[in-house]
Every structure is written in C-alpha cells, then in structure tokens.
Motif scaffolding. Structure first.
Motif, short mmCIF file in Angstrom:
data_model
loop_
_atom_site.label_atom_id
_atom_site.label_comp_id
_atom_site.label_asym_id
_atom_site.label_seq_id
_atom_site.Cartn_x
_atom_site.Cartn_y
_atom_site.Cartn_z
N VAL A 15 91.54 1.72 51.81
CA VAL A 15 92.62 1.61 50.82
C VAL A 15 92.57 2.77 49.83
O VAL A 15 93.62 3.32 49.45
N SER A 16 91.37 3.17 49.42
CA SER A 16 91.23 4.28 48.46
C SER A 16 91.74 5.59 49.05
O SER A 16 92.47 6.35 48.39
N ILE A 17 91.36 5.87 50.31
CA ILE A 17 91.81 7.11 50.95
C ILE A 17 93.33 7.10 51.11
O ILE A 17 94.01 8.10 50.86
N ALA A 18 93.86 5.94 51.55
CA ALA A 18 95.31 5.84 51.74
C ALA A 18 96.05 6.01 50.41
O ALA A 18 97.07 6.71 50.34
N SER A 19 95.53 5.39 49.35
CA SER A 19 96.22 5.49 48.06
C SER A 19 96.15 6.91 47.50
O SER A 19 97.14 7.41 46.94
N CYS A 20 95.01 7.57 47.66
CA CYS A 20 94.89 8.96 47.18
C CYS A 20 95.83 9.88 47.95
O CYS A 20 96.47 10.77 47.37
N SER A 21 95.93 9.68 49.27
CA SER A 21 96.85 10.49 50.08
C SER A 21 98.29 10.25 49.64
O SER A 21 99.09 11.20 49.53
N PHE A 22 98.62 8.99 49.38
CA PHE A 22 99.97 8.65 48.94
C PHE A 22 100.27 9.27 47.57
O PHE A 22 101.37 9.77 47.33
N ILE A 23 99.27 9.27 46.68
CA ILE A 23 99.45 9.87 45.35
C ILE A 23 99.70 11.36 45.47
O ILE A 23 100.59 11.92 44.82
N VAL A 24 98.91 12.04 46.32
CA VAL A 24 99.09 13.49 46.51
C VAL A 24 100.48 13.79 47.05
O VAL A 24 101.16 14.72 46.59
N ILE A 37 104.44 11.68 36.42
CA ILE A 37 103.12 11.83 37.04
C ILE A 37 102.21 10.67 36.64
O ILE A 37 101.51 10.08 37.48
N CYS A 38 102.21 10.33 35.34
CA CYS A 38 101.39 9.21 34.89
C CYS A 38 101.81 7.90 35.55
O CYS A 38 100.97 7.08 35.93
N ALA A 39 103.11 7.71 35.69
CA ALA A 39 103.61 6.50 36.33
C ALA A 39 103.18 6.43 37.79
O ALA A 39 102.79 5.37 38.30
N ILE A 40 103.23 7.58 38.48
CA ILE A 40 102.84 7.60 39.89
C ILE A 40 101.36 7.28 40.06
O ILE A 40 100.98 6.40 40.85
N VAL A 41 100.52 7.98 39.28
CA VAL A 41 99.07 7.79 39.42
C VAL A 41 98.67 6.38 39.02
O VAL A 41 97.97 5.67 39.76
N GLY A 42 99.13 5.93 37.85
CA GLY A 42 98.76 4.60 37.39
C GLY A 42 99.29 3.50 38.28
O GLY A 42 98.57 2.56 38.63
N GLY A 43 100.54 3.63 38.70
CA GLY A 43 101.12 2.61 39.56
C GLY A 43 100.46 2.55 40.92
O GLY A 43 100.20 1.46 41.45
N ALA A 44 100.18 3.71 41.51
CA ALA A 44 99.55 3.72 42.83
C ALA A 44 98.16 3.12 42.78
O ALA A 44 97.77 2.32 43.66
N PHE A 45 97.37 3.48 41.75
CA PHE A 45 96.02 2.92 41.63
C PHE A 45 96.06 1.41 41.40
O PHE A 45 95.25 0.65 41.94
N THR A 46 97.01 0.96 40.59
CA THR A 46 97.11 -0.48 40.33
C THR A 46 97.48 -1.26 41.59
O THR A 46 96.86 -2.29 41.91
N VAL A 47 98.48 -0.76 42.31
CA VAL A 47 98.90 -1.45 43.54
C VAL A 47 97.78 -1.42 44.57
O VAL A 47 97.51 -2.41 45.26
N ALA A 48 97.08 -0.26 44.69
CA ALA A 48 95.97 -0.16 45.64
C ALA A 48 94.86 -1.13 45.27
O ALA A 48 94.24 -1.76 46.15
N GLY A 49 94.58 -1.28 43.98
CA GLY A 49 93.56 -2.23 43.54
C GLY A 49 93.93 -3.66 43.88
O GLY A 49 93.07 -4.46 44.29
N ILE A 50 95.22 -4.01 43.70
CA ILE A 50 95.67 -5.36 44.04
C ILE A 50 95.52 -5.61 45.54
O ILE A 50 95.04 -6.67 45.98
N ILE A 51 95.92 -4.62 46.36
CA ILE A 51 95.80 -4.77 47.81
C ILE A 51 94.34 -4.92 48.22
O ILE A 51 93.99 -5.79 49.03
N ASP A 52 93.47 -4.08 47.65
CA ASP A 52 92.05 -4.16 47.99
C ASP A 52 91.46 -5.51 47.59
O ASP A 52 90.68 -6.11 48.32
N SER A 53 91.85 -6.00 46.40
CA SER A 53 91.35 -7.30 45.93
C SER A 53 91.81 -8.43 46.85
O SER A 53 91.03 -9.34 47.17
#
Length: 288
Positions: free
Chosen positions: A28-37, A254-270
């Motif tokens: 999930v972390s790799i996928a979210s980082c790729s999506f953020i980039v 940019i802040c919205a993208i990074v924060g939103g992607a990390f939050t959604v990725a965290g929810i999915i991982d949880s």
C-alpha cells in the motif's frame, strides 16, 4: 524544572519497537507513493501550462474608430490594368479605385493579377469589392474567377488560431466558376481582444461568412461583375486572457494531494490489516 517546548509537538513519535511492518502495508505504501508522484507531475504540468479564459461584453465603439483590413486575392484571368478596389460604408464613404497601401502583381504572363493590400475602413457595416469600375476602358470579356489567399480584419494573431476563425476566408478557390459571374461574400465580424501573459493586447476580429456567385443582368444595359466582400460588425466583443495559476494555488493543491493520498492509503492499510487479523483469529477459533 524549566519550560519544555517539546510539549507542543503534535507529531509525537512512536518507538520503532512498538510498530509492526507488514507486507500489505509495504504494498500500500509503494502504491500510494507512486500515485502521489504521478499526481504531482500532472499538477506541475498543469501549473506550468498557461490557461486561456474568455469573457464577453458590449463593444464601446467610438465614432472615429477604424478597422484594419488585409486582402490577398488572385484573379487569374483579369489583367492588373483593369482591376481596382472600391470601398463603401454606411457613413457615406464611397471610393472607387482606392490605391493607398495596395499593390497589384501581374501573374499568368500578365493575363491575371494578384491584389494585395492593407487599408482602413470605418467601424460600421459596409463593403469593399474588386471590380473594373475605375478602369477607363472596359475589357471585352470579364472573368472574376479568383483565389482568396487571405482576408483578415484587425491585428494578426496567427499564433492563437485555435481560439477562433480569424482567417476563415483563406485558400478559397473560385477559379472554375463561369465567366461574367459576380461573387458575394457576406461576412459577420466579432470584435476580439487577445491579452497575453505580459498584459499586451491585440485587437482583432473573428468572422464567419456565406457566399454566392451569380450572373447579373440589367434592363437594357451591361452590369459589370465584381467580387464583393460585405461585412457587418457584432456589438459583442470577445476577450481572451492568457493566465497562469498563482503559486499559492499550486502549493495548496500539492498539500491536498499528499495529505489526502496518505490518509486514504492509511485507511486502506488499516482495513486490510484489521480484516487479516479477524481472518487469522477465525482460523484459530478465537473469535468470540
């Protein structure tokens, strides 16, 4: 004991020995980082590219306003000795054989003529036409078959052609039409302002047209054919403004993208981790 500013730390750190890495978390972390980039690159490209907005308003024309016209037409079977330009408008202007800032270039071994000119007309409905009305002697036969290379109104805006029809009458071939025919082009002009990023403005005109050709006969007399360009001007002005989004908008996105992607990725991982724990307990029979 002194005041400890660290108590204001809202990003409290958890010791590594209290955390547990998982395979699904890594995926999930790799996928979210790729999506953020990917989103950051798209947003950067969008930020660097200029946008064009448009607006419309009523044109505040003044009585002495002029309209620049550019003409480039070839009459392939009419000699330059007979060809002239006539200008008329609703303010009473009527010039026959206008020659200011125009030139006639012989073509087809002198049998034809290429007419090029830049001239001003009043900013009211009117017409200009190519005819033999100013010739002292009329030719025995008249053939106004022609090619329109370019008809433009206002300043040249060739680098923004995609925004509108600034040269609708271009590359028009009427050379195969019958001799002794007149040609009428009915042109509807729309005043247009193009404002670049540096604030500079160019005043031009978009236009549409309709045309017809016909043979005209008078009552007992010869009606001389011509190529007519009849124009009318819309009272509505269109303004195109090239803009670039402000930098603060880019940072906010940019802040919205990074924060939103990390939050959604965290929810999915949880969710995945919780589901796997429930499944593991079910296999061990420890579900209560």
């Amino acid at each position: 004991m002194g005041f400890d500013v660290r108590r204001f730390d809202i990003y409290r750190k958890i010791p590594k020995d209290l955390t547990q890495p998982t395979l699904t978390g890594a995926i999930v972390s790799i996928a979210s980082c790729s999506f953020i980039v990917f989103l950051l690159l798209v947003e950067l490209s969008s930020f660097l590219a200029a946008e064009t907005k448009n607006e419309m308003f009523v044109d505040e024309a003044k009585p002495d306003d002029k309209l620049e016209v550019r003409v480039n037409v070839s009459l392939i079977r009419l000699s330059c000795d007979f060809l002239g330009l006539d200008i008329q408008d609703d303010l009473g202007r009527h010039e026959v054989g206008f020659s200011g800032n125009t030139k006639k270039i012989p073509i087809n071994d002198g049998a034809g003529c290429r007419f090029e000119g830049v001239f001003l007309v009043n900013k009211v409905p009117g017409n200009f036409h190519m005819s033999t009305h100013s010739a002292r002697i009329q030719p025995m036969s008249l053939d106004f078959g022609h090619e329109i290379h370019e008809i433009r109104f206002g300043e040249n805006v060739t680098n923004v052609e995609g925004l509108g029809a600034f040269a609708a009458l271009s590359d028009i071939d009427m050379t195969d039409k019958s001799a002794d025919s007149s040609f009428d082009y009915y042109i509807k002009l729309v005043p247009t302002i193009y404002q670049d990023l540096d604030g500079s403005q160019r005043h031009t005109y978009q236009y549409t047209y309709a045309n017809k050709h016909y043979s005209q006969h008078g009552h007992g007399h010869r009606v001389l054919p011509a190529v007519w360009f009849r124009y009318d001007i819309s009272p509505i002005t269109v303004k195109y403004t090239v803009i670039r989004r402000p930098f603060y908008h880019f940072i906010t996105t940019i802040c919205a993208i990074v924060g939103g992607a990390f939050t959604v990725a965290g929810i999915i991982d949880s969710m995945i981790f919780t589901a796997s724990e429930v499944f593991r307990k079910a296999e061990l029979g420890k579900l209560s």
